[in-house]
Design a protein around this motif. Structure first.
Motif, PDB file in Angstrom:
ATOM      1  N   VAL A 103       0.859  -1.185   0.000  1.00 61.62           N
ATOM      2  CA  VAL A 103       0.000   0.000   0.000  1.00 61.62           C
ATOM      3  C   VAL A 103       0.894   1.233   0.000  1.00 61.62           C
ATOM      4  CG1 VAL A 103      -1.757   1.260   1.307  1.00 61.62           C
ATOM      5  CG2 VAL A 103      -1.804  -1.251   1.221  1.00 61.62           C
ATOM      6  N   VAL A 104       0.592   2.189  -0.861  1.00 61.59           N
ATOM      7  CA  VAL A 104       1.369   3.424  -0.931  1.00 61.59           C
ATOM      8  C   VAL A 104       0.549   4.564  -0.331  1.00 61.59           C
ATOM      9  CG1 VAL A 104       2.685   2.646  -2.943  1.00 61.59           C
ATOM     10  CG2 VAL A 104       0.605   3.987  -3.287  1.00 61.59           C
ATOM     11  N   GLY A 105       1.226   5.651  -0.061  1.00 60.43           N
ATOM     12  CA  GLY A 105       0.558   6.813   0.511  1.00 60.43           C
ATOM     13  C   GLY A 105       0.446   6.767   2.023  1.00 60.43           C
ATOM     14  N   SER A 106       1.038   5.754   2.649  1.00 59.43           N
ATOM     15  CA  SER A 106       0.925   5.599   4.106  1.00 59.43           C
ATOM     16  C   SER A 106       1.489   6.761   4.910  1.00 59.43           C
ATOM     17  CB  SER A 106       1.588   4.300   4.551  1.00 59.43           C
ATOM     18  OG  SER A 106       0.911   3.201   3.994  1.00 59.43           O
ATOM     19  N   PRO A 107       2.542   7.467   4.430  1.00 54.86           N
ATOM     20  CA  PRO A 107       3.039   8.590   5.240  1.00 54.86           C
ATOM     21  C   PRO A 107       1.966   9.623   5.569  1.00 54.86           C
ATOM     22  CG  PRO A 107       4.665   8.018   3.595  1.00 54.86           C
ATOM     23  CD  PRO A 107       3.423   7.208   3.282  1.00 54.86           C
ATOM     24  N   GLY A 108       1.010   9.800   4.698  1.00 56.96           N
ATOM     25  CA  GLY A 108      -0.062  10.755   4.953  1.00 56.96           C
ATOM     26  C   GLY A 108      -1.117  10.257   5.922  1.00 56.96           C
ATOM     27  N   TYR A 109      -1.012   9.004   6.328  1.00 54.45           N
ATOM     28  CA  TYR A 109      -2.023   8.399   7.197  1.00 54.45           C
ATOM     29  C   TYR A 109      -1.421   7.852   8.485  1.00 54.45           C
ATOM     30  CZ  TYR A 109      -4.890   8.753   3.032  1.00 54.45           C
ATOM     31  OH  TYR A 109      -5.585   9.233   1.951  1.00 54.45           O
ATOM     32  N   GLN A 110      -0.271   8.353   8.893  1.00 53.92           N
ATOM     33  CA  GLN A 110       0.395   7.828  10.088  1.00 53.92           C
ATOM     34  C   GLN A 110      -0.466   7.960  11.347  1.00 53.92           C
ATOM     35  OE1 GLN A 110       3.533   6.073  10.224  1.00 53.92           O
ATOM     36  NE2 GLN A 110       2.813   5.958   8.104  1.00 53.92           N
ATOM     37  N   ASP A 111      -1.125   9.094  11.531  1.00 55.91           N
ATOM     38  CA  ASP A 111      -1.969   9.261  12.718  1.00 55.91           C
ATOM     39  C   ASP A 111      -3.084   8.226  12.757  1.00 55.91           C
ATOM     40  OD1 ASP A 111      -0.503  11.351  13.760  1.00 55.91           O
ATOM     41  OD2 ASP A 111      -1.788  12.911  12.906  1.00 55.91           O
ATOM     42  N   ILE A 112      -3.686   7.958  11.614  1.00 54.98           N
ATOM     43  CA  ILE A 112      -4.755   6.951  11.550  1.00 54.98           C
ATOM     44  C   ILE A 112      -4.189   5.567  11.841  1.00 54.98           C
ATOM     45  CG2 ILE A 112      -6.395   5.793  10.012  1.00 54.98           C
ATOM     46  CD1 ILE A 112      -6.763   8.542   8.625  1.00 54.98           C
ATOM     47  N   LEU A 113      -3.053   5.227  11.228  1.00 55.16           N
ATOM     48  CA  LEU A 113      -2.455   3.909  11.472  1.00 55.16           C
ATOM     49  C   LEU A 113      -2.096   3.738  12.945  1.00 55.16           C
ATOM     50  CD1 LEU A 113      -0.233   3.568   8.292  1.00 55.16           C
ATOM     51  CD2 LEU A 113      -2.286   2.228   8.858  1.00 55.16           C
ATOM     52  N   TRP A 114      -1.513   4.749  13.569  1.00 54.09           N
ATOM     53  CA  TRP A 114      -1.177   4.646  14.998  1.00 54.09           C
ATOM     54  C   TRP A 114      -2.431   4.542  15.854  1.00 54.09           C
ATOM     55  CZ3 TRP A 114       3.064   2.853  16.779  1.00 54.09           C
ATOM     56  CH2 TRP A 114       4.265   3.048  16.097  1.00 54.09           C
ATOM     57  N   SER A 115      -3.523   5.198  15.450  1.00 55.95           N
ATOM     58  CA  SER A 115      -4.762   5.090  16.235  1.00 55.95           C
ATOM     59  C   SER A 115      -5.346   3.679  16.129  1.00 55.95           C
ATOM     60  CB  SER A 115      -5.786   6.141  15.795  1.00 55.95           C
ATOM     61  OG  SER A 115      -6.342   5.832  14.536  1.00 55.95           O
ATOM     62  N   ILE A 116      -5.139   3.024  15.002  1.00 55.42           N
ATOM     63  CA  ILE A 116      -5.620   1.649  14.831  1.00 55.42           C
ATOM     64  C   ILE A 116      -4.753   0.678  15.624  1.00 55.42           C
ATOM     65  CG2 ILE A 116      -5.859  -0.232  13.148  1.00 55.42           C
ATOM     66  CD1 ILE A 116      -6.676   1.988  11.101  1.00 55.42           C
ATOM     67  N   ILE A 117      -3.440   0.856  15.554  1.00 50.84           N
ATOM     68  CA  ILE A 117      -2.486  -0.033  16.220  1.00 50.84           C
ATOM     69  C   ILE A 117      -2.424   0.240  17.720  1.00 50.84           C
ATOM     70  CG2 ILE A 117      -0.026  -0.665  16.363  1.00 50.84           C
ATOM     71  CD1 ILE A 117      -1.519  -1.675  13.890  1.00 50.84           C
TER      72      ILE A 117
ATOM     73  N   ARG B 116      -0.923   3.691  20.229  1.00 53.73           N
ATOM     74  CA  ARG B 116       0.325   4.448  20.346  1.00 53.73           C
ATOM     75  C   ARG B 116       1.276   3.884  21.397  1.00 53.73           C
ATOM     76  NH1 ARG B 116       0.385   8.678  17.063  1.00 53.73           N
ATOM     77  NH2 ARG B 116      -1.580   9.578  16.417  1.00 53.73           N
ATOM     78  N   ASP B 117       0.777   3.058  22.283  1.00 57.94           N
ATOM     79  CA  ASP B 117       1.613   2.570  23.371  1.00 57.94           C
ATOM     80  C   ASP B 117       2.191   1.174  23.113  1.00 57.94           C
ATOM     81  OD1 ASP B 117      -0.846   1.366  23.492  1.00 57.94           O
ATOM     82  OD2 ASP B 117      -0.996   1.436  25.668  1.00 57.94           O
ATOM     83  N   VAL B 118       2.138   0.695  21.874  1.00 54.16           N
ATOM     84  CA  VAL B 118       2.680  -0.628  21.566  1.00 54.16           C
ATOM     85  C   VAL B 118       4.194  -0.569  21.444  1.00 54.16           C
ATOM     86  CG1 VAL B 118       0.579  -1.385  20.385  1.00 54.16           C
ATOM     87  CG2 VAL B 118       2.428  -0.381  19.065  1.00 54.16           C
ATOM     88  N   ALA B 119       4.816  -1.711  21.707  1.00 53.35           N
ATOM     89  CA  ALA B 119       6.268  -1.796  21.552  1.00 53.35           C
ATOM     90  C   ALA B 119       6.620  -1.813  20.069  1.00 53.35           C
ATOM     91  CB  ALA B 119       6.784  -3.066  22.223  1.00 53.35           C
ATOM     92  N   THR B 120       7.775  -1.281  19.747  1.00 53.36           N
ATOM     93  CA  THR B 120       8.227  -1.308  18.359  1.00 53.36           C
ATOM     94  C   THR B 120       9.398  -2.261  18.246  1.00 53.36           C
ATOM     95  OG1 THR B 120       9.660   0.596  18.708  1.00 53.36           O
ATOM     96  CG2 THR B 120       7.474   1.030  17.836  1.00 53.36           C
TER      97      THR B 120
END
Length: 154
Positions: free
Chosen positions: A46-60, A62-66
């Motif tokens: 999937v492309v264009g993900s940089p513009g959707y980082q806030d949405i992706l972090w809200s789904i995942i 923000r407090d998950v380990a990386t």
């Protein structure tokens, strides 16, 4: 039901239209909707993900380990009226747009996507994962090229 809604339902089946205006959540995409998963071993980024980082972090979360690697099921939505790409296919997670297929992938898969939606009268979902780290997340999907009527890229 308006004449336009009735006609759209007759053409695309059970209220699942094959297109949606750009950046607008499709009306048929709601809680409890039914989708058909197309499982496969062919990779699709999937492309264009940089513009959707806030949405992706809200789904995942923000407090998950990386690093992050979370299994997901994403809906593919053929976009109607996209001024940059007439074959555009958006990718949605959790009712939110999180990117799109690359132009060449969208051009190859769009016709098969619409055919599958009409044939099964359901939205099409692909399995995959959201992965990355604090520098950025990406969405990576798997699909069956044969189900979409295309050959896997080499």
């Amino acid at each position: 039901m308006s004449v336009a809604e009735w006609l759209r339902d007759r053409l695309t089946g059970e209220g699942i239209p094959d297109t949606t205006p750009v950046a607008e959540r499709p009306q048929w995409m709601r809680d409890g909707m039914r989708a058909m998963e197309i499982f496969g071993y062919d990779d699709l980024r999937v492309v264009g993900s940089p513009g959707y980082q806030d949405i992706l972090w809200s789904i995942i979360g923000r407090d998950v380990a990386t690093p992050v690697s979370r299994d997901v099921h994403a809906l593919l939505v053929a976009e109607h009226g996209n001024p940059q790409d007439r074959n555009a296919v958006a990718v949605w997670l959790g009712g939110q747009r999180v990117g799109r297929l690359a132009t060449d992938d969208a051009g190859r898969l769009r016709r098969g996507l619409i055919r599958l939606q009409r044939q099964h009268r359901r939205a099409v979902a692909l399995p995959g994962h959201v992965g990355g780290d604090r520098d950025g997340l990406g969405v990576y999907l798997n699909y069956d090229a044969a189900a979409f009527g295309v050959r896997q890229r080499t």
